[in-house]
Design a protein around this motif. Structure first.
Motif, PDB file in Angstrom:
ATOM      1  N   ALA A  24       0.826  -1.203   0.000  1.00  0.00           N
ATOM      2  CA  ALA A  24       0.000   0.000   0.000  1.00  0.00           C
ATOM      3  C   ALA A  24       0.861   1.255   0.000  1.00  0.00           C
ATOM      4  O   ALA A  24       0.523   2.263  -0.644  1.00  0.00           O
TER       5      ALA A  24
ATOM      6  N   THR B 295       1.783   1.763  -3.479  1.00  0.00           N
ATOM      7  CA  THR B 295       0.681   1.988  -4.415  1.00  0.00           C
ATOM      8  C   THR B 295       0.038   3.362  -4.242  1.00  0.00           C
ATOM      9  O   THR B 295      -0.408   3.982  -5.218  1.00  0.00           O
ATOM     10  N   LEU B 296      -0.046   3.846  -3.003  1.00  0.00           N
ATOM     11  CA  LEU B 296      -0.745   5.101  -2.733  1.00  0.00           C
ATOM     12  C   LEU B 296      -0.231   6.283  -3.562  1.00  0.00           C
ATOM     13  O   LEU B 296      -1.042   7.050  -4.102  1.00  0.00           O
TER      14      LEU B 296
ATOM     15  N   ASP C 213      -1.548   5.272  -7.317  1.00  0.00           N
ATOM     16  CA  ASP C 213      -2.983   5.031  -7.508  1.00  0.00           C
ATOM     17  C   ASP C 213      -3.662   5.161  -6.147  1.00  0.00           C
ATOM     18  O   ASP C 213      -3.642   4.232  -5.331  1.00  0.00           O
ATOM     19  N   THR C 214      -4.252   6.325  -5.948  1.00  0.00           N
ATOM     20  CA  THR C 214      -4.847   6.597  -4.639  1.00  0.00           C
ATOM     21  C   THR C 214      -6.024   5.667  -4.350  1.00  0.00           C
ATOM     22  O   THR C 214      -6.190   5.172  -3.230  1.00  0.00           O
TER      23      THR C 214
ATOM     24  N   GLN D 121      -6.733   2.606  -5.502  1.00  0.00           N
ATOM     25  CA  GLN D 121      -6.305   1.235  -5.215  1.00  0.00           C
ATOM     26  C   GLN D 121      -5.574   1.163  -3.882  1.00  0.00           C
ATOM     27  O   GLN D 121      -5.746   0.212  -3.106  1.00  0.00           O
ATOM     28  N   GLY D 122      -4.762   2.187  -3.600  1.00  0.00           N
ATOM     29  CA  GLY D 122      -4.059   2.193  -2.317  1.00  0.00           C
ATOM     30  C   GLY D 122      -5.035   2.290  -1.145  1.00  0.00           C
ATOM     31  O   GLY D 122      -4.845   1.649  -0.104  1.00  0.00           O
ATOM     32  N   THR D 123      -6.092   3.099  -1.311  1.00  0.00           N
ATOM     33  CA  THR D 123      -7.104   3.208  -0.256  1.00  0.00           C
ATOM     34  C   THR D 123      -7.811   1.884  -0.024  1.00  0.00           C
ATOM     35  O   THR D 123      -8.096   1.486   1.117  1.00  0.00           O
TER      36      THR D 123
END
Length: 403
Positions: free
Chosen positions: A231, A234-235, A238-239, A241-243
Protein backbone atom coordinates in the motif's frame (compact mmCIF):
# COMPACT_ATOMS: atom_id res chain seq x y z
CA UNK A 1 -3.27 -54.02 85.40
CA UNK A 2 -6.19 -53.04 87.78
CA UNK A 3 -7.38 -56.66 87.63
CA UNK A 4 -4.03 -57.90 88.87
CA UNK A 5 -3.88 -55.37 91.73
CA UNK A 6 -7.34 -56.41 92.94
CA UNK A 7 -6.51 -60.08 92.46
CA UNK A 8 -3.33 -59.94 94.54
CA UNK A 9 -4.95 -57.62 97.09
CA UNK A 10 -7.77 -60.11 97.72
CA UNK A 11 -5.12 -62.70 98.59
CA UNK A 12 -2.72 -60.63 100.68
CA UNK A 13 -5.10 -58.41 102.69
CA UNK A 14 -7.38 -61.17 104.13
CA UNK A 15 -4.36 -63.36 104.83
CA UNK A 16 -2.56 -60.60 106.76
CA UNK A 17 -5.72 -59.64 108.70
CA UNK A 18 -6.31 -63.25 109.66
CA UNK A 19 -2.73 -63.52 110.86
CA UNK A 20 -3.13 -60.37 113.02
CA UNK A 21 -6.55 -61.17 114.47
CA UNK A 22 -6.26 -64.89 115.24
CA UNK A 23 -3.34 -66.59 116.99
CA UNK A 24 -1.73 -69.34 114.94
CA UNK A 25 0.16 -72.32 116.23
CA UNK A 26 2.37 -72.45 113.16
CA UNK A 27 2.70 -69.11 111.38
CA UNK A 28 5.52 -70.33 109.12
CA UNK A 29 3.34 -73.04 107.59
CA UNK A 30 0.44 -70.58 107.18
CA UNK A 31 2.74 -68.08 105.47
CA UNK A 32 3.96 -70.82 103.14
CA UNK A 33 0.37 -71.62 102.16
CA UNK A 34 -0.31 -67.97 101.32
CA UNK A 35 2.89 -67.79 99.26
CA UNK A 36 1.73 -70.87 97.34
CA UNK A 37 -1.60 -69.16 96.62
CA UNK A 38 0.23 -66.09 95.35
CA UNK A 39 2.54 -68.26 93.26
CA UNK A 40 -0.38 -69.97 91.57
CA UNK A 41 -1.91 -66.58 90.77
CA UNK A 42 1.32 -65.18 89.33
CA UNK A 43 1.96 -68.36 87.36
CA UNK A 44 -1.54 -68.16 85.86
CA UNK A 45 -0.99 -64.54 84.82
CA UNK A 46 2.37 -65.26 83.20
CA UNK A 47 1.32 -68.24 81.11
CA UNK A 48 -0.12 -67.77 77.62
CA UNK A 49 -1.61 -71.21 77.11
CA UNK A 50 -5.38 -71.31 77.59
CA UNK A 51 -5.23 -74.91 78.79
CA UNK A 52 -2.65 -74.08 81.45
CA UNK A 53 -4.68 -71.08 82.58
CA UNK A 54 -7.78 -73.28 82.90
CA UNK A 55 -5.89 -75.85 85.00
CA UNK A 56 -4.30 -73.17 87.17
CA UNK A 57 -7.72 -71.60 87.81
CA UNK A 58 -8.97 -74.98 89.02
CA UNK A 59 -5.85 -75.36 91.17
CA UNK A 60 -6.43 -71.91 92.73
CA UNK A 61 -10.05 -72.75 93.50
CA UNK A 62 -9.13 -76.05 95.13
CA UNK A 63 -6.25 -74.50 97.06
CA UNK A 64 -8.42 -71.65 98.38
CA UNK A 65 -11.06 -74.20 99.42
CA UNK A 66 -8.40 -76.22 101.27
CA UNK A 67 -7.34 -73.06 103.11
CA UNK A 68 -10.98 -72.41 104.02
CA UNK A 69 -11.32 -75.95 105.32
CA UNK A 70 -8.12 -75.55 107.32
CA UNK A 71 -8.43 -72.01 108.73
CA UNK A 72 -12.08 -71.06 108.55
CA UNK A 73 -14.51 -68.86 106.59
CA UNK A 74 -12.34 -65.76 106.95
CA UNK A 75 -10.18 -67.03 104.12
CA UNK A 76 -13.24 -67.19 101.92
CA UNK A 77 -12.07 -63.81 100.61
CA UNK A 78 -9.18 -65.62 98.92
CA UNK A 79 -11.76 -67.37 96.75
CA UNK A 80 -12.95 -63.97 95.53
CA UNK A 81 -9.57 -63.39 93.91
CA UNK A 82 -9.82 -66.29 91.49
CA UNK A 83 -13.58 -65.70 90.97
CA UNK A 84 -12.94 -62.10 89.93
CA UNK A 85 -10.36 -63.26 87.39
CA UNK A 86 -12.25 -66.04 85.61
CA UNK A 87 -15.48 -64.03 85.42
CA UNK A 88 -13.53 -61.43 83.43
CA UNK A 89 -11.37 -63.78 81.35
CA UNK A 90 -13.59 -66.76 80.57
CA UNK A 91 -16.57 -66.60 78.25
CA UNK A 92 -19.81 -68.50 77.77
CA UNK A 93 -20.52 -71.74 79.61
CA UNK A 94 -16.96 -72.15 80.89
CA UNK A 95 -17.40 -69.10 83.13
CA UNK A 96 -20.56 -70.47 84.80
CA UNK A 97 -19.14 -74.01 85.02
CA UNK A 98 -16.18 -72.64 86.93
CA UNK A 99 -18.54 -70.69 89.24
CA UNK A 100 -20.53 -73.87 89.96
CA UNK A 101 -17.33 -75.75 90.79
CA UNK A 102 -16.25 -72.99 93.17
CA UNK A 103 -19.60 -72.77 94.91
CA UNK A 104 -19.70 -76.52 95.50
CA UNK A 105 -16.06 -76.63 96.63
CA UNK A 106 -16.51 -73.67 98.99
CA UNK A 107 -19.58 -75.19 100.64
CA UNK A 108 -17.77 -78.51 101.06
CA UNK A 109 -14.78 -76.71 102.56
CA UNK A 110 -16.96 -74.78 105.02
CA UNK A 111 -18.79 -77.93 106.01
CA UNK A 112 -15.48 -79.75 106.52
CA UNK A 113 -14.12 -76.90 108.66
CA UNK A 114 -17.12 -76.88 111.00
CA UNK A 115 -17.29 -80.68 111.17
CA UNK A 116 -13.65 -80.83 112.25
CA UNK A 117 -13.94 -77.93 114.69
CA UNK A 118 -16.93 -79.58 116.42
CA UNK A 119 -15.58 -81.81 119.22
CA UNK A 120 -17.21 -85.31 119.65
CA UNK A 121 -19.95 -85.35 122.30
CA UNK A 122 -21.25 -88.37 124.31
CA UNK A 123 -24.73 -89.65 123.57
CA UNK A 124 -27.38 -87.82 125.50
CA UNK A 125 -31.04 -87.18 125.30
CA UNK A 126 -30.58 -83.51 126.08
CA UNK A 127 -29.74 -80.88 123.45
CA UNK A 128 -26.21 -79.48 123.80
CA UNK A 129 -26.11 -75.68 123.50
CA UNK A 130 -22.62 -75.87 121.97
CA UNK A 131 -23.90 -78.08 119.15
CA UNK A 132 -26.74 -75.69 118.47
CA UNK A 133 -24.31 -72.75 118.37
CA UNK A 134 -21.97 -74.54 116.00
CA UNK A 135 -24.83 -75.52 113.73
CA UNK A 136 -26.07 -71.96 113.65
CA UNK A 137 -22.56 -70.59 112.87
CA UNK A 138 -22.07 -73.15 110.11
CA UNK A 139 -25.37 -72.28 108.47
CA UNK A 140 -24.71 -68.58 108.74
CA UNK A 141 -21.21 -68.94 107.28
CA UNK A 142 -22.49 -70.98 104.33
CA UNK A 143 -25.34 -68.58 103.57
CA UNK A 144 -23.13 -65.50 103.83
CA UNK A 145 -20.33 -67.21 101.88
CA UNK A 146 -22.63 -68.17 99.03
CA UNK A 147 -24.16 -64.69 98.95
CA UNK A 148 -20.69 -63.15 98.90
CA UNK A 149 -19.61 -65.37 96.01
CA UNK A 150 -22.81 -64.80 94.02
CA UNK A 151 -22.81 -61.02 94.55
CA UNK A 152 -19.15 -60.80 93.58
CA UNK A 153 -19.84 -62.96 90.51
CA UNK A 154 -22.77 -60.72 89.49
CA UNK A 155 -20.75 -57.52 89.94
CA UNK A 156 -17.77 -58.99 88.11
CA UNK A 157 -20.01 -60.17 85.25
CA UNK A 158 -21.55 -56.70 84.94
CA UNK A 159 -18.08 -55.17 85.00
CA UNK A 160 -16.89 -57.58 82.31
CA UNK A 161 -19.85 -56.63 80.11
CA UNK A 162 -19.06 -52.94 80.59
CA UNK A 163 -15.41 -53.55 79.81
CA UNK A 164 -16.39 -55.57 76.74
CA UNK A 165 -18.67 -52.78 75.52
CA UNK A 166 -15.94 -50.26 76.13
CA UNK A 167 -13.49 -52.45 74.25
CA UNK A 168 -15.92 -52.71 71.34
CA UNK A 169 -16.37 -48.93 71.33
CA UNK A 170 -12.61 -48.44 71.35
CA UNK A 171 -12.29 -50.94 68.52
CA UNK A 172 -14.96 -49.10 66.51
CA UNK A 173 -13.21 -45.81 67.27
CA UNK A 174 -9.88 -47.24 66.11
CA UNK A 175 -11.51 -48.51 62.93
CA UNK A 176 -13.14 -45.13 62.31
CA UNK A 177 -9.85 -43.37 62.91
CA UNK A 178 -8.12 -45.77 60.54
CA UNK A 179 -10.80 -45.15 57.90
CA UNK A 180 -10.42 -41.41 58.47
CA UNK A 181 -6.70 -41.65 57.81
CA UNK A 182 -7.40 -43.72 54.71
CA UNK A 183 -9.90 -41.12 53.50
CA UNK A 184 -7.39 -38.34 54.16
CA UNK A 185 -4.76 -40.21 52.18
CA UNK A 186 -7.22 -40.93 49.36
CA UNK A 187 -8.23 -37.25 49.36
CA UNK A 188 -4.60 -36.17 49.16
CA UNK A 189 -4.00 -38.58 46.29
CA UNK A 190 -7.16 -37.35 44.56
CA UNK A 191 -6.04 -33.73 44.92
CA UNK A 192 -2.62 -34.62 43.57
CA UNK A 193 -4.19 -36.46 40.64
CA UNK A 194 -6.53 -33.50 40.02
CA UNK A 195 -3.59 -31.09 39.97
CA UNK A 196 -1.70 -33.35 37.59
CA UNK A 197 -4.76 -33.66 35.37
CA UNK A 198 -5.29 -29.90 35.48
CA UNK A 199 -1.64 -29.30 34.64
CA UNK A 200 -1.85 -31.69 31.70
CA UNK A 201 -5.04 -30.00 30.47
CA UNK A 202 -3.44 -26.56 30.79
CA UNK A 203 -0.35 -27.71 28.95
CA UNK A 204 -2.50 -29.13 26.16
CA UNK A 205 -4.51 -25.91 25.99
CA UNK A 206 -1.33 -23.80 25.84
CA UNK A 207 -0.05 -25.91 22.97
CA UNK A 208 -3.35 -25.48 21.14
CA UNK A 209 -3.38 -21.71 21.70
CA UNK A 210 0.25 -21.33 20.66
CA UNK A 211 -0.49 -23.20 17.44
CA UNK A 212 -3.52 -21.02 16.83
CA UNK A 213 -1.50 -17.85 17.42
CA UNK A 214 1.24 -19.08 15.14
CA UNK A 215 -0.89 -20.55 12.37
CA UNK A 216 -3.77 -18.06 12.21
CA UNK A 217 -2.91 -14.74 13.80
CA UNK A 218 0.82 -14.91 13.00
CA UNK A 219 0.27 -15.64 9.32
CA UNK A 220 -2.44 -13.00 9.09
CA UNK A 221 -0.14 -10.37 10.60
CA UNK A 222 2.63 -11.29 8.18
CA UNK A 223 0.18 -10.93 5.31
CA UNK A 224 -0.98 -7.58 6.73
CA UNK A 225 2.62 -6.38 6.94
CA UNK A 226 3.21 -7.31 3.29
CA UNK A 227 -0.04 -5.57 2.27
CA UNK A 228 1.05 -2.45 4.19
CA UNK A 229 4.34 -2.33 2.28
CA UNK A 230 2.43 -2.77 -0.97
CA UNK A 231 0.00 0.00 0.00
CA UNK A 232 2.88 2.39 0.73
CA UNK A 233 4.14 1.82 -2.80
CA UNK A 234 0.68 1.99 -4.41
CA UNK A 235 -0.74 5.10 -2.73
CA UNK A 236 1.52 7.62 -4.52
CA UNK A 237 0.65 6.16 -7.96
CA UNK A 238 -2.98 5.03 -7.51
CA UNK A 239 -4.85 6.60 -4.64
CA UNK A 240 -8.03 4.59 -5.12
CA UNK A 241 -6.31 1.23 -5.21
CA UNK A 242 -4.06 2.19 -2.32
CA UNK A 243 -7.10 3.21 -0.26
CA UNK A 244 -8.74 -0.11 -0.99
CA UNK A 245 -5.61 -1.90 0.17
CA UNK A 246 -5.64 0.13 3.40
CA UNK A 247 -9.26 -0.92 3.98
CA UNK A 248 -8.25 -4.54 3.51
CA UNK A 249 -5.41 -4.03 5.98
CA UNK A 250 -7.89 -2.58 8.48
CA UNK A 251 -10.20 -5.57 8.07
CA UNK A 252 -7.26 -7.97 8.49
CA UNK A 253 -6.23 -6.18 11.71
CA UNK A 254 -9.81 -6.21 12.99
CA UNK A 255 -10.04 -9.95 12.39
CA UNK A 256 -6.68 -10.53 14.08
CA UNK A 257 -7.70 -8.45 17.09
CA UNK A 258 -10.97 -10.39 17.39
CA UNK A 259 -9.05 -13.67 17.33
CA UNK A 260 -6.66 -12.29 19.93
CA UNK A 261 -9.58 -11.24 22.11
CA UNK A 262 -11.18 -14.69 21.88
CA UNK A 263 -7.88 -16.36 22.77
CA UNK A 264 -7.33 -14.12 25.79
CA UNK A 265 -10.84 -14.77 27.04
CA UNK A 266 -10.12 -18.50 26.95
CA UNK A 267 -6.97 -18.00 28.98
CA UNK A 268 -8.56 -16.05 31.84
CA UNK A 269 -11.08 -17.49 34.35
CA UNK A 270 -14.78 -16.95 33.74
CA UNK A 271 -15.14 -15.04 37.00
CA UNK A 272 -12.27 -12.66 36.20
CA UNK A 273 -14.49 -9.76 35.17
CA UNK A 274 -17.79 -10.71 36.78
CA UNK A 275 -16.35 -11.23 40.26
CA UNK A 276 -12.99 -9.49 40.59
CA UNK A 277 -14.28 -6.16 39.19
CA UNK A 278 -17.95 -6.28 40.09
CA UNK A 279 -19.32 -2.82 40.94
CA UNK A 280 -22.33 -4.27 42.74
CA UNK A 281 -20.06 -6.30 45.02
CA UNK A 282 -17.87 -3.24 45.66
CA UNK A 283 -20.89 -1.19 46.79
CA UNK A 284 -22.08 -4.01 49.02
CA UNK A 285 -18.69 -4.25 50.73
CA UNK A 286 -18.45 -0.49 51.24
CA UNK A 287 -21.95 -0.34 52.73
CA UNK A 288 -21.27 -3.28 55.03
CA UNK A 289 -17.89 -2.01 56.25
CA UNK A 290 -18.75 1.69 56.70
CA UNK A 291 -22.51 1.75 57.27
CA UNK A 292 -22.97 4.20 54.37
CA UNK A 293 -26.18 3.84 52.34
CA UNK A 294 -25.32 2.69 48.81
CA UNK A 295 -27.35 2.47 45.62
CA UNK A 296 -26.48 0.86 42.28
CA UNK A 297 -28.39 1.65 39.08
CA UNK A 298 -27.96 0.32 35.53
CA UNK A 299 -29.63 1.96 32.54
CA UNK A 300 -29.68 1.01 28.89
CA UNK A 301 -29.06 -2.34 27.15
CA UNK A 302 -26.21 -3.74 29.25
CA UNK A 303 -23.69 -6.04 27.61
CA UNK A 304 -20.30 -7.54 28.42
CA UNK A 305 -17.38 -5.13 28.50
CA UNK A 306 -13.73 -5.75 27.86
CA UNK A 307 -11.65 -6.44 30.98
CA UNK A 308 -9.66 -3.24 30.39
CA UNK A 309 -12.87 -1.15 30.56
CA UNK A 310 -14.16 -3.04 33.59
CA UNK A 311 -10.90 -2.46 35.45
CA UNK A 312 -11.00 1.29 34.74
CA UNK A 313 -14.63 1.62 35.86
CA UNK A 314 -14.02 -0.43 38.98
CA UNK A 315 -10.90 1.48 40.07
CA UNK A 316 -12.47 4.87 39.32
CA UNK A 317 -15.57 3.96 41.32
CA UNK A 318 -13.44 2.76 44.22
CA UNK A 319 -11.34 5.94 44.19
CA UNK A 320 -14.44 8.17 44.00
CA UNK A 321 -16.08 6.38 46.93
CA UNK A 322 -12.88 6.56 48.97
CA UNK A 323 -12.70 10.33 48.41
CA UNK A 324 -16.39 10.70 49.31
CA UNK A 325 -15.87 8.94 52.61
CA UNK A 326 -12.48 10.41 53.49
CA UNK A 327 -12.93 14.06 52.43
CA UNK A 328 -16.71 14.53 52.11
CA UNK A 329 -17.99 12.46 55.07
CA UNK A 330 -20.77 11.17 52.80
CA UNK A 331 -23.73 9.26 54.25
CA UNK A 332 -25.01 7.91 50.92
CA UNK A 333 -23.31 7.00 47.62
CA UNK A 334 -24.97 6.22 44.30
CA UNK A 335 -23.28 4.55 41.34
CA UNK A 336 -25.13 4.84 38.03
CA UNK A 337 -23.98 2.87 34.98
CA UNK A 338 -25.45 3.90 31.62
CA UNK A 339 -24.97 1.89 28.40
CA UNK A 340 -25.31 3.74 25.10
CA UNK A 341 -24.61 2.72 21.53
CA UNK A 342 -21.15 4.27 21.36
CA UNK A 343 -20.10 4.68 24.97
CA UNK A 344 -20.59 3.57 28.55
CA UNK A 345 -20.68 6.14 31.33
CA UNK A 346 -20.44 5.74 35.08
CA UNK A 347 -21.54 8.42 37.56
CA UNK A 348 -20.54 8.26 41.23
CA UNK A 349 -22.58 10.69 43.37
CA UNK A 350 -22.44 11.36 47.11
CA UNK A 351 -24.23 13.70 49.51
CA UNK A 352 -21.08 14.74 51.36
CA UNK A 353 -19.72 18.24 51.73
CA UNK A 354 -17.71 19.83 48.92
CA UNK A 355 -13.94 19.56 49.32
CA UNK A 356 -12.29 22.74 47.96
CA UNK A 357 -9.18 20.87 47.03
CA UNK A 358 -11.18 18.28 45.15
CA UNK A 359 -13.13 20.94 43.29
CA UNK A 360 -9.90 22.28 41.85
CA UNK A 361 -9.08 18.87 40.46
CA UNK A 362 -5.55 18.79 41.84
CA UNK A 363 -5.80 15.60 43.88
CA UNK A 364 -3.50 12.66 43.17
CA UNK A 365 -6.49 10.28 43.16
CA UNK A 366 -8.35 12.35 40.60
CA UNK A 367 -5.27 12.55 38.41
CA UNK A 368 -4.95 8.77 38.58
CA UNK A 369 -8.59 8.36 37.53
CA UNK A 370 -8.05 10.74 34.63
CA UNK A 371 -4.97 8.92 33.36
CA UNK A 372 -6.66 5.52 33.61
CA UNK A 373 -9.66 6.81 31.66
CA UNK A 374 -7.50 8.37 28.94
CA UNK A 375 -5.61 5.07 28.55
CA UNK A 376 -8.76 3.44 27.18
CA UNK A 377 -9.74 6.49 25.16
CA UNK A 378 -12.27 7.90 27.62
CA UNK A 379 -12.79 11.14 29.50
CA UNK A 380 -13.24 12.03 33.16
CA UNK A 381 -15.62 14.79 34.29
CA UNK A 382 -16.01 16.14 37.84
CA UNK A 383 -19.11 18.09 38.83
CA UNK A 384 -18.33 19.91 42.07
CA UNK A 385 -21.87 21.24 42.59
CA UNK A 386 -24.07 19.34 45.02
CA UNK A 387 -24.30 16.38 44.78
CA UNK A 388 -20.58 15.89 44.13
CA UNK A 389 -20.35 13.66 41.04
CA UNK A 390 -17.49 11.94 39.21
CA UNK A 391 -18.39 10.86 35.65
CA UNK A 392 -16.32 8.40 33.63
CA UNK A 393 -17.10 8.10 29.90
CA UNK A 394 -15.50 5.40 27.77
CA UNK A 395 -16.20 4.74 24.07
CA UNK A 396 -17.21 1.20 23.18
CA UNK A 397 -17.62 1.48 19.41
CA UNK A 398 -14.29 -0.19 18.62
CA UNK A 399 -13.58 -2.17 21.77
CA UNK A 400 -11.05 -4.40 20.06
CA UNK A 401 -8.78 -1.42 19.54
CA UNK A 402 -8.35 -0.89 23.26
CA UNK A 403 -8.16 -4.52 24.39
Amino acid sequence: MPIRFLQYGLIIVPAVLYMLMLPLDNEAVYTLYIIIALGLSVWKDSTRSSTQQWLLLLAEILWSCWLIASYGPVLLFLALSVLYVYIYRLEGSRRWLMLAIQLISSNVALGWYYSVSQAPQPASTTVNPTTTTLFSAETTAMVLGNLLLLITAALSWQGSRTASSRGQLEQVYDELRSKHYELQEARAQLLLFTKQLEGAAQAEERIRISRQLHDDIGHRLIRTKMMSEAALLTLPRDTEQGTEMVRQIRDQLATSMEDMRSTLHKLQPDSYASEAYDLDRLLEEVGRDTGVKTNYEVHGPSHALYPSIQIVLFKNAKEAMTNALRHGNASSITVELVFRNQEVSMSVRNDGKINPRSSKGSGIGQEGMRLRTQTVGGTLEIQSAYPYTVITRIPITNQMDIL
